[in-house]
Design an enzyme around this catalytic site. Structure first.
Site, PDB file in Angstrom:
ATOM      1  CE  LYS A 277      -3.386   2.783   3.235  1.00  0.00           C
ATOM      2  NZ  LYS A 277      -3.533   2.666   4.166  1.00  0.00           N
ATOM      3  CG  ASP A 282      -5.856   8.227   4.781  1.00  0.00           C
ATOM      4  OD1 ASP A 282      -6.292   8.776   4.007  1.00  0.00           O
ATOM      5  OD2 ASP A 282      -5.827   7.177   5.135  1.00  0.00           O
ATOM      6  CE  LYS A 289      -6.694   8.733   7.784  1.00  0.00           C
ATOM      7  NZ  LYS A 289      -6.776   7.977   8.092  1.00  0.00           N
ATOM      8  CG  ASP A 300      -2.012   5.942   4.536  1.00  0.00           C
ATOM      9  OD1 ASP A 300      -1.852   4.675   5.779  1.00  0.00           O
ATOM     10  OD2 ASP A 300      -3.040   5.509   4.216  1.00  0.00           O
ATOM     11  CG  ASP A 359      -9.644   7.317   6.644  1.00  0.00           C
ATOM     12  OD1 ASP A 359      -8.218   7.418   5.929  1.00  0.00           O
ATOM     13  OD2 ASP A 359      -9.412   8.052   7.916  1.00  0.00           O
ATOM     14  CD  GLU A 361      -6.501   5.710   2.144  1.00  0.00           C
ATOM     15  OE1 GLU A 361      -7.611   5.437   3.271  1.00  0.00           O
ATOM     16  OE2 GLU A 361      -5.505   5.241   2.999  1.00  0.00           O
ATOM     17  NE  ARG A 363     -10.915  -1.187   3.937  1.00  0.00           N
ATOM     18  CZ  ARG A 363     -11.232  -0.954   5.300  1.00  0.00           C
ATOM     19  NH1 ARG A 363     -12.486  -1.328   5.381  1.00  0.00           N
ATOM     20  NH2 ARG A 363     -10.993  -0.833   6.108  1.00  0.00           N
TER      21      ARG A 363
HETATM   22  N1  BES Z   1      -4.186   4.916   7.032  1.00  0.00           N
HETATM   23  C1  BES Z   1      -5.512   4.484   7.091  1.00  0.00           C
HETATM   24  C2  BES Z   1      -5.041   3.499   8.979  1.00  0.00           C
HETATM   25  C3  BES Z   1      -3.485   4.140   9.562  1.00  0.00           C
HETATM   26  C4  BES Z   1      -4.336   4.459  10.958  1.00  0.00           C
HETATM   27  C5  BES Z   1      -2.759   4.030   9.739  1.00  0.00           C
HETATM   28  C6  BES Z   1      -3.289   4.596  11.713  1.00  0.00           C
HETATM   29  C7  BES Z   1      -1.661   4.213  10.402  1.00  0.00           C
HETATM   30  C8  BES Z   1      -2.328   4.827  11.455  1.00  0.00           C
HETATM   31  C9  BES Z   1      -5.958   3.888   6.909  1.00  0.00           C
HETATM   32  O1  BES Z   1      -6.486   4.625   5.808  1.00  0.00           O
HETATM   33  C10 BES Z   1      -7.698   4.529   7.393  1.00  0.00           C
HETATM   34  O2  BES Z   1      -8.019   5.822   7.370  1.00  0.00           O
HETATM   35  N2  BES Z   1      -7.986   3.774   7.981  1.00  0.00           N
HETATM   36  C11 BES Z   1      -9.584   4.028   8.389  1.00  0.00           C
HETATM   37  C12 BES Z   1     -10.316   2.317   8.244  1.00  0.00           C
HETATM   38  C13 BES Z   1     -12.251   3.299   8.685  1.00  0.00           C
HETATM   39  C14 BES Z   1     -12.228   4.576   8.312  1.00  0.00           C
HETATM   40  C15 BES Z   1     -12.415   1.889   8.245  1.00  0.00           C
HETATM   41  C16 BES Z   1      -9.574   3.728   9.988  1.00  0.00           C
HETATM   42  O3  BES Z   1      -8.603   2.892  11.087  1.00  0.00           O
HETATM   43  O4  BES Z   1     -10.079   4.242  10.757  1.00  0.00           O
HETATM   44 ZN    ZN Z   2      -4.746   5.190   4.275  1.00  0.00          ZN
HETATM   45 MN    MN Z   3      -7.129   5.718   5.420  1.00  0.00          MN
END
Ligand code: BES
Ligand code: ZN
Ligand code: MN
Length: 513
Positions: A277, A282, A289, A300, A359, A361, A363
């Site tokens: 990824k 992000d 966010k 990310d 967010d 994204e 996946r």
């Molecule tokens: N890049 C983030 C996940 C992340 C969080 C990486 C903290 C490193 C530290 C990912 O894209 C994301 O935003 N995931 C969301 C998913 C949710 C919206 C289902 C999350 O984990 O909150």
């Molecule tokens: Zn992300």
């Molecule tokens: Mn995200």
């Protein structure tokens, strides 16, 4: 006025290797005449042969210093003797080895610990005498490797370069059989270069490292014999990668798919594939966010960084394996053209996805990258790495990467590579397609939605990916907790860790070479 060289913000300048890499050399076992010297001591009473010799030369004052001190030769203990009687050396350091024999990772940690101690002395050069371990040449190589991993710094944006001038520049490892130690270290040094590439990429700011500039860094691996193809948006559109392209849609930066091939194995061997990824920033997109900590989302792309670092390591040490690395490189931005919560996209596989949160994204990027990988390369297995969910931090903190897999053998191989490399993974639950966790991502109007719900957030993300692996043996590593460290450990300075490179290099060594 003094005009200082300020690193240009032009992307032409990115990643020209500014990391101060210390020079490590191997020499015969002998007491150097100057500079600090480090010796290992296993327990207080049993001195290694070179310490015994040292003690003689000092007329017994070394033994006496050890006896009167608190030093017990325990792990992570250090004793320094300044201006020792009868010796020309300004400083002698003793480091405790503990009583047990040391594993490879323990030797590396020891090297990192020694590096940190001598770095404080503000000397340009230092010597480590290695006459311990069941095989001192092996021990010397791993101590040197640990020191090298710890010595990493990222200072290219510091305009006051003096800060670096106090660092150890030259590290000498004195060992019997120095030629063997040197050749062992050379292999490990290639691995360290892969780790450093990953750390560099992860640490670079997002205005400098974005999909096109990341791809440009990947192209440089051609020098090592890696075959590199970069697919732009037009090529990806032709392939039908609606999920990946949807994520990058709100960004001014063009999305890229970087494809690397290292063919070091037999032509008849199916490749092993690694997919990363690479969200270079992000923001969350329209599902924006919160501001606090958003800058963290520059890393990310830690999964893509690890895959690039791994391929560099494999090519650098000419690994006898066929490996493919695929990076989904995108920037997730809010914009008038950005994708909306509620949009439905069609993936390369033909399956449709209802985007309920922009967010989630990562996946989406991986869905198309995984499908493309198995269609194009028919790999024997696929392993993806992604900073995918915050939920994996809730479950595992920063101790383990989360492992999800449709294959028990592959899982066990990765768990064992984690133990051997020090980059540990913990297996997490995953249902079959149609199973309980899988159903949690069914959508009312499309084949699936891109979020599960409140619970088991890391697993529902993995379930989503599984729908794009098409039955190939596959493992997903959620490294959201591992790509960046707030605290320095023995071989990893705070910042980008390079997590995944050592783990997967070990996995390849153990199972494919
Ligand atoms: N890049 C983030 C996940 C992340 C969080 C990486 C903290 C490193 C530290 C990912 O894209 C994301 O935003 N995931 C969301 C998913 C949710 C919206 C289902 C999350 O984990 O909150
Ligand atoms: Zn992300
Ligand atoms: Mn995200």
């Amino acid at each position: 006025m003094i005009v200082r060289a300020v690193p240009s913000l032009q992307h032409k300048h990115i990643l020209i290797d500014w990391t101060t890499t210390m020079n490590i050399t191997f020499s015969k076992l002998s007491l150097p005449k100057s500079g600090p010297v480090v010796f290992g001591i296993r327990g207080k009473s049993r001195l290694c042969p070179s310490v015994t010799a040292l003690d003689k030369a000092s007329g017994g004052s070394v033994r006496r210093a050890i006896d009167v001190s608190h030093f017990k030769g325990e792990k992570n203990q250090m004793l320094d003797i300044i201006a020792p009687h009868g010796l020309k050396n300004d400083m002698i350091l003793f480091v405790g080895l503990g009583n047990q024999s040391l594993s490879e990772t323990e030797l590396q940690d020891l090297g990192g610990f020694i590096y940190a101690s001598i770095d404080k002395l503000k000397q340009q050069r230092a010597t480590i005498v290695v006459d311990f371990g069941s095989d001192p040449t092996q021990a010397a190589a791993h101590v040197a490797y640990g020191a090298k991993l710890r010595s990493y710094t990222f200072s290219k944006y510091k305009t006051n370069r003096k800060k670096d001038s106090s660092k150890v520049k030259k590290l000498i490892i004195a060992v019997n059989g120095e030629a063997k130690a040197r050749s062992e270290f050379n292999k490990l040094g290639k691995l360290a270069e892969g780790v450093f590439l990953c750390r560099d990429l992860v640490t670079e700011p997002p205005n400098i490292l974005y999909p096109a500039t990341f791809a440009a860094e990947v192209r440089k691996l051609k020098r090592l014999g890696v075959k590199v193809d970069i697919l732009g948006e037009a090529a990806m559109r032709r392939l039908g990668m609606g999920a990946l392209l949807g994520v990058g849609q709100g960004s001014r930066k063009q999305s890229q798919l970087a494809v690397m091939q290292w063919n070091g194995g037999l032509a008849s061997q199916k490749p092993v594939a690694f997919i990363g990824k690479g969200v270079t920033f992000d923001t969350g997109g329209i599902s924006l966010k919160p501001g606090a900590g958003m800058a963290d989302m520059k890393w990310d792309m830690g999964g893509a960084g690890a895959v690039a670092g791994l391929i560099k390591a494999l090519a650098g040490r000419k690994a006898k394996v066929n490996a493919v690395g695929i990076l989904g490189l995108v920037e997730n931005m809010p914009d008038g053209d950005a994708q909306r919560p509620g949009d439905v996209v069609t993936t390369m596989s033909g399956q449709t996805v209802e985007i309920l949160n922009t967010d989630a994204e990562g996946r989406l990027v991986l869905a198309d990258a995984l499908w493309y990988c198995q269609k194009k390369f028919k790999p024997c297995l696929m392993i993806d790495l992604a900073t995918l969910t915050g939920a994996i931090l809730v479950a595992l903190a920063k101790e383990y990467g989360g492992l999800f897999s449709n294959n028990d053998e592959l899982s066990n191989q990765l768990i064992s590579a984690g133990k051997g490399s020090g980059e540990k993974v913990w297996r997490m639950p995953l249902s079959e397609i149609g199973g309980h966790y899988d159903k949690m991502i069914d959508s009312k109007i499309a084949d699936m939605k891109n979020i599960g719900g409140r619970y088991a957030g890391s697993t529902t993300a993995a379930q989503f990916l599984q729908r794009f692996v098409n039955g190939v043996p596959w493992a997903h590593l959620d490294i959201a907790g591992m790509a960046w460290a707030e605290k320095t450990t023995a071989t990893v300075p705070e910042g980008g860790t390079g997590y995944g490179v050592r783990l997967l290099d070990r996995f390849v060594q153990d199972n494919f070479e």
